[in-house]
Scaffold this motif. Structure first.
Motif, short mmCIF file in Angstrom:
data_model
loop_
_atom_site.label_atom_id
_atom_site.label_comp_id
_atom_site.label_asym_id
_atom_site.label_seq_id
_atom_site.Cartn_x
_atom_site.Cartn_y
_atom_site.Cartn_z
N VAL A 171 -32.78 -28.57 8.44
CA VAL A 171 -32.47 -27.41 7.58
C VAL A 171 -31.24 -27.70 6.72
O VAL A 171 -31.23 -27.44 5.52
N LYS A 172 -30.20 -28.26 7.34
CA LYS A 172 -28.96 -28.59 6.60
C LYS A 172 -29.24 -29.57 5.48
O LYS A 172 -28.79 -29.39 4.34
N THR A 173 -30.03 -30.60 5.75
CA THR A 173 -30.32 -31.64 4.75
C THR A 173 -31.11 -31.07 3.58
O THR A 173 -30.81 -31.35 2.41
N ARG A 174 -32.10 -30.24 3.86
CA ARG A 174 -32.91 -29.65 2.79
C ARG A 174 -32.10 -28.66 1.97
O ARG A 174 -32.28 -28.54 0.75
N MET A 175 -31.19 -27.94 2.60
CA MET A 175 -30.32 -27.01 1.86
C MET A 175 -29.40 -27.77 0.91
O MET A 175 -29.10 -27.31 -0.20
N GLN A 176 -28.93 -28.94 1.33
CA GLN A 176 -28.02 -29.71 0.49
C GLN A 176 -28.72 -30.31 -0.73
O GLN A 176 -28.09 -30.59 -1.74
N VAL A 177 -30.03 -30.49 -0.63
CA VAL A 177 -30.79 -31.10 -1.72
C VAL A 177 -31.39 -30.05 -2.65
O VAL A 177 -31.38 -30.21 -3.87
N ALA A 178 -31.89 -28.95 -2.11
CA ALA A 178 -32.55 -27.92 -2.92
C ALA A 178 -31.55 -26.83 -3.32
O ALA A 178 -30.85 -26.28 -2.48
N ALA A 179 -31.49 -26.53 -4.61
CA ALA A 179 -30.56 -25.54 -5.12
C ALA A 179 -30.96 -24.13 -4.70
O ALA A 179 -32.14 -23.79 -4.65
N GLY A 180 -29.94 -23.29 -4.39
CA GLY A 180 -30.16 -21.87 -4.12
C GLY A 180 -30.91 -21.55 -2.85
O GLY A 180 -31.50 -20.47 -2.73
N SER A 181 -30.92 -22.45 -1.90
CA SER A 181 -31.67 -22.20 -0.65
C SER A 181 -30.75 -21.67 0.44
O SER A 181 -29.58 -22.01 0.49
N ARG A 182 -31.32 -20.82 1.30
CA ARG A 182 -30.57 -20.26 2.43
C ARG A 182 -31.18 -20.75 3.74
O ARG A 182 -32.38 -21.04 3.81
N GLY A 183 -30.33 -20.80 4.77
CA GLY A 183 -30.73 -21.40 6.03
C GLY A 183 -32.01 -20.83 6.63
O GLY A 183 -32.96 -21.56 6.91
N LYS A 192 -20.95 -34.48 -10.07
CA LYS A 192 -21.04 -33.75 -11.34
C LYS A 192 -22.28 -32.87 -11.38
O LYS A 192 -22.22 -31.72 -11.84
N THR A 193 -23.42 -33.39 -10.92
CA THR A 193 -24.66 -32.62 -10.90
C THR A 193 -24.54 -31.42 -9.97
O THR A 193 -24.96 -30.30 -10.31
N LEU A 194 -23.95 -31.64 -8.82
CA LEU A 194 -23.76 -30.56 -7.84
C LEU A 194 -22.83 -29.49 -8.39
O LEU A 194 -23.09 -28.28 -8.26
N LEU A 195 -21.76 -29.90 -9.05
CA LEU A 195 -20.80 -28.96 -9.64
C LEU A 195 -21.45 -28.14 -10.75
O LEU A 195 -21.21 -26.94 -10.88
N LYS A 196 -22.31 -28.78 -11.53
CA LYS A 196 -23.00 -28.10 -12.62
C LYS A 196 -24.01 -27.08 -12.09
O LYS A 196 -24.18 -26.00 -12.66
N GLU A 197 -24.68 -27.42 -11.00
CA GLU A 197 -25.71 -26.53 -10.45
C GLU A 197 -25.13 -25.29 -9.79
O GLU A 197 -25.61 -24.18 -10.00
N ASP A 198 -24.09 -25.47 -8.97
CA ASP A 198 -23.61 -24.36 -8.13
C ASP A 198 -22.11 -24.12 -8.19
O ASP A 198 -21.60 -23.24 -7.49
N GLY A 199 -21.39 -24.89 -8.98
CA GLY A 199 -19.94 -24.75 -8.98
C GLY A 199 -19.35 -25.36 -7.70
O GLY A 199 -20.02 -26.07 -6.96
N TRP A 200 -18.11 -25.01 -7.43
CA TRP A 200 -17.41 -25.60 -6.28
C TRP A 200 -18.06 -25.21 -4.95
O TRP A 200 -18.00 -25.98 -3.97
N GLY A 253 -21.04 -25.20 -4.33
CA GLY A 253 -22.17 -26.09 -4.08
C GLY A 253 -21.85 -27.20 -3.09
O GLY A 253 -22.74 -27.71 -2.41
N PHE A 254 -20.57 -27.55 -3.01
CA PHE A 254 -20.18 -28.61 -2.07
C PHE A 254 -20.27 -28.15 -0.61
O PHE A 254 -20.20 -28.97 0.30
N TYR A 255 -20.43 -26.83 -0.43
CA TYR A 255 -20.59 -26.29 0.92
C TYR A 255 -22.02 -25.83 1.18
O TYR A 255 -22.26 -25.02 2.06
N ARG A 256 -22.97 -26.39 0.42
CA ARG A 256 -24.37 -26.14 0.71
C ARG A 256 -24.67 -26.60 2.15
O ARG A 256 -24.27 -27.68 2.56
N GLY A 257 -25.39 -25.79 2.86
CA GLY A 257 -25.77 -26.16 4.22
C GLY A 257 -24.64 -26.03 5.23
O GLY A 257 -24.76 -26.53 6.35
#
Length: 325
Positions: free
Chosen positions: A50-62, A276-284, A286-290
């Motif tokens: 779940v953590k890995t897929r959340m880090q790859v897919a934008a806007g996903s919740r656990g 850069k891609t992560l920052l563009k998609e979700d802002g800061w 985004g680094f705490y996805r998952g």
């Protein structure tokens, strides 16, 4: 009365709660470790998926990710990559545990007789051992992570479909050569090694602080029971895992995306492009996805891993002790 004393179960002095390398039956240590750590990994693997897929897919919740996996793939879906991880991790665990115990033993011996307080000395030895162990095991585990994580994210945008671990290796090597299996190696080695030092150091420090708060000291006759020992070590492991998850999640998010995603345009994927891609998609944020699943995973892992680790050592030391009786 004197004849009955040998039958009494011995209590452990506080200094004996940390079993060193010399007292272990090495073969038994690695055999028991392989079995118990595989069981532990199986219990925690769904949170890693779940953590890995959340880090790859934008806007996903656990919970939504977890529900989607169950609906589309069933129970096997939340165990994607586990077979490869379970089989492949055995040699890596032997390498990691041996380097951990040997390096810790060396530091403890070299600092023996110094004026360093015992809690600080044990914390230092564990921290250095964690650093060394992670550096050594990275050579083995990074390619395994690349393979397992690619299997976990099958079907997500930006990922390549593979039929199994061998197909992952073939496609990665065809596209990037052998170095493709080491995507994220530098980031992992430079960041996770200090994180490992932090984990083991904070575990040792937390354990000693808890012992002191309970009134136990090395030079007193008050000795902990086995139940107290397990409880204290589990609590210290949970604290260490929780602290590490807060500090290392941004690095882990970048590393995971770097290892599994292929749609970064021209050129080889890099840490900078990924960030850069992560920052563009979700802002800061985004680094705490998952972060939720990772926090849960590392807290539970910290608790169960350290209980398993200390249990393995206690089971392995018994045969060594019997040989002296």
């Amino acid at each position: 009365m004197e004849a009955a004393e040998p039958a009494t179960a011995p209590q452990l002095a506080l200094a004996d709660t940390d079993i060193n390398w010399d007292r272990l039956d090495k073969t038994k240590f690695h055999m028991i470790g392989a079995i118990l750590f595989t069981v532990q990994s199986a219990l925690l693997h769904p949170t890693a998926v779940v953590k890995t897929r959340m880090q790859v897919a934008a806007g996903s919740r656990g919970m939504s990710v977890f529900s989607h996996i169950l609906r589309s793939d069933g129970i096997p879906g939340i165990f994607r990559g586990f077979g490869t991880s379970a089989v492949g991790s055995v040699p890596g665990r032997i390498l990691a545990l041996t380097s951990l115990e040997v390096s810790k033993d060396i530091i403890l011996k070299h600092t023996q007789g110094t004026h360093i307080p015992e809690a600080s000395r044990v914390g230092l030895a564990n921290g250095v051992a964690g650093l060394v162990s992670n550096l050594v095991s990275c050579v083995y585990f990074v390619p395994l992570d690349v393979i397992c994580q690619r299997l976990m994210v099958q079907g997500l945008p930006g990922t390549t479909f593979c039929r199994g671990p061998l197909d992952v290796v073939r496609k990665v090597v065809e596209a990037e050569g052998f170095r493709g299996l080491y995507r994220g190696f530098g980031l992992t080695a430079l960041t996770q090694s200090p994180a490992s030092a932090l984990w083991w150091g904070s575990y040792a420090a937390a354990q000693h602080l808890i012992w002191r708060s309970l009134g136990y000291k090395d030079d007193t006759g008050n000795k902990p029971s086995h139940m107290e020992m397990v409880t204290v070590q589990a609590t210290a492991g949970m604290v260490a895992g929780a602290c590490s998850s807060v500090i290392t999640t941004p690095i882990d998010t970048v590393k995971t995306r770097l290892q599994v995603m292929d749609n970064y345009g021209s050129g080889r994927p890099s840490v900078l492009k990924t960030a850069k891609t992560l920052l563009k998609e979700d802002g800061w944020w985004g680094f705490y996805r998952g972060f939720g699943p990772r926090f849960l995973n590392m807290s539970l892992y910290g608790t169960t891993m350290i209980v398993t680790y200390e249990l393995i050592k206690r089971l392995s030391v018994q045969s060594s002790l019997k040989s002296f009786t």
